[in-house]
Design an enzyme around this catalytic site. Sequence first.
Site, PDB file in Angstrom:
ATOM      1  N   HIS A  95       0.855  -1.195   0.000  1.00  0.00           N
ATOM      2  CA  HIS A  95       0.000   0.000   0.000  1.00  0.00           C
ATOM      3  C   HIS A  95       0.894   1.250   0.000  1.00  0.00           C
ATOM      4  CE1 HIS A  95      -2.955   2.961   1.131  1.00  0.00           C
ATOM      5  NE2 HIS A  95      -3.883   2.089   0.784  1.00  0.00           N
ATOM      6  N   GLU A 167      -3.967   1.848  -7.442  1.00  0.00           N
ATOM      7  CA  GLU A 167      -4.386   2.859  -6.473  1.00  0.00           C
ATOM      8  C   GLU A 167      -3.478   4.077  -6.605  1.00  0.00           C
ATOM      9  OE1 GLU A 167      -6.603   1.779  -2.439  1.00  0.00           O
ATOM     10  OE2 GLU A 167      -4.467   2.037  -2.175  1.00  0.00           O
TER      11      GLU A 167
HETATM   12  P1  13P Z   1      -9.881   6.017   0.136  1.00  0.00           P
HETATM   13  O1  13P Z   1     -11.006   5.157  -0.394  1.00  0.00           O
HETATM   14  O2  13P Z   1     -10.147   6.619   1.462  1.00  0.00           O
HETATM   15  O3  13P Z   1      -9.418   6.991  -0.902  1.00  0.00           O
HETATM   16  O4  13P Z   1      -8.642   5.029   0.390  1.00  0.00           O
HETATM   17  C1  13P Z   1      -8.216   4.242  -0.629  1.00  0.00           C
HETATM   18  C2  13P Z   1      -7.211   3.302  -0.081  1.00  0.00           C
HETATM   19  O5  13P Z   1      -6.117   3.696   0.254  1.00  0.00           O
HETATM   20  C3  13P Z   1      -7.627   1.892   0.075  1.00  0.00           C
HETATM   21  O6  13P Z   1      -6.522   1.071   0.244  1.00  0.00           O
END
Ligand code: 13P
Length: 253
Positions: A95, A167
């Site tokens: 992450h 992401e």
């Molecule tokens: P948000 O949905 O709060 O933008 O977070 C995304 C995230 O980091 C999920 O791993």
Amino acid sequence: MSKIIIANWKMYLSHEQALSVSKALVVFSKRVSADKKIVICPSYISFKDVVDIFRDSRVSIGAQDIFWEERGAYTGEISALDIKMLGGEYVLLGHSERRKNFNETNKMIHDKTRICLENGLIPVLCIGEDWEQKKNGQRDYVLIQQLNEVLEGISVSDSNKIIIAYEPVWAISAGGGVHASPEEVNYVQKVIRQVLLDLYDNFIINDVFKIIYGGSVTPENVKEYTDIQNISGVLVGGASVNADTFNKLIGAT
Ligand code: 13P
């Protein structure tokens, strides 16, 4: 096509709050259609209790990280063996909050991916460029490098499952995120697929890999992503820690 919705609770909830959100979600989950797979990733503190609450439901539980060794002198770390033994099925890896705050490298994420697969856990590999990289036109280069360095040398069989979560760092709500456009996400899933084609046999890719999107996903915008044909679901942070909001998001897919 069935869709997976993964909740990353990060460090947002106290133990008591995690239990109360879980108890509400277990009731909601009974009405979720069978083509939707829900995964909750609570903190380690609440992990075992959350597993117990969802035990007789179709909801699966994941960890937010694991260490790359199974046992040893690794103060503060969590073993894949224990996550598996306690009933975990998924693990978030790489992450951007871990890459940034704990200097996690692609090599570390590679080692964690290997130990996940050895223990029959499904890694959710997070990749994404930051705003600077995007602005400088480096997005594709960054994603290709992250994927190659994490996956190179990881052999897979059709019994393995790996989820790649695109992401973008700039899209995460905690960083003041603006969600990525569905067109951009659709383009990126093609880039990811091309890297997978360079690393693995074509016939195994669809069996093993799923690609999902994360970053400011809400009940209002989730369908824009789950409607993309080759996007298999979403990874949700902020909108997953309130049971009503998350239930609404699941219903909107
Ligand atoms: P948000 O949905 O709060 O933008 O977070 C995304 C995230 O980091 C999920 O791993």
